[in-house]
Design an enzyme around this catalytic site. Structure first.
Site, PDB file in Angstrom:
ATOM      1  N   CYS A  28       0.702  -1.237  -0.063  1.00 48.91           N
ATOM      2  CA  CYS A  28      -0.114   0.016   0.134  1.00 48.91           C
ATOM      3  C   CYS A  28       0.917   1.148   0.075  1.00 48.91           C
ATOM      4  CB  CYS A  28      -0.780   0.038   1.237  1.00 48.91           C
ATOM      5  SG  CYS A  28      -1.653   1.378   1.534  1.00 48.91           S
ATOM      6  N   CYS A  31      -0.110   3.676   2.796  1.00 45.11           N
ATOM      7  CA  CYS A  31       0.690   3.090   3.994  1.00 45.11           C
ATOM      8  C   CYS A  31       2.234   3.619   4.158  1.00 45.11           C
ATOM      9  CB  CYS A  31       0.362   1.639   4.279  1.00 45.11           C
ATOM     10  SG  CYS A  31      -1.255   1.193   3.886  1.00 45.11           S
TER      11      CYS A  31
END
Length: 108
Positions: A28, A31
């Site tokens: 991600c 993230c």
């Protein structure tokens, strides 16, 4: 940040600790953006234990908890979810800290 290893551990921690669960995944990009600030955020909110929940490993749990975007955060106090910061949008340090400040108000 400690990694949750199984559903039972998640449920035990959620029922017994003032805990923040960060739902994330290695792939991600949003993230990855917040990773550098996480240690400081953890240090600034010592009333919580912080846990990493791998979205791909716990897809059924994510579905059960209505977490369809990452990174996302849930706060548990006294066995109850008290705050959530769940969306598919990128999160800033300020937004995460605001969420944690709200969650902290639930600790007696």
């Amino acid at each position: 940040m400690e990694h949750i290893k199984n559903i039972e551990e998640f449920r035990t921690v959620a029922s017994k600790e003032a805990a923040i669960f960060m739902f994330s995944a290695d792939w991600c990009p949003d993230c990855k953006v917040i990773e550098p600030v996480l240690p400081r955020i953890e240090a600034d909110f010592p009333s919580f234990s912080f846990y990493y929940v791998d979205r791909d490993q716990f897809i059924d749990l994510c579905s059960e908890l209505d977490i369809f975007g990452i990174p996302s955060f849930l706060a548990y106090v006294d066995g109850k979810e008290v705050e959530r910061f769940v969306s598919k949008d990128r999160k800033s340090q300020d937004e995460i800290e605001d969420f944690l400040t709200k969650a902290e108000a639930h600790i007696s």
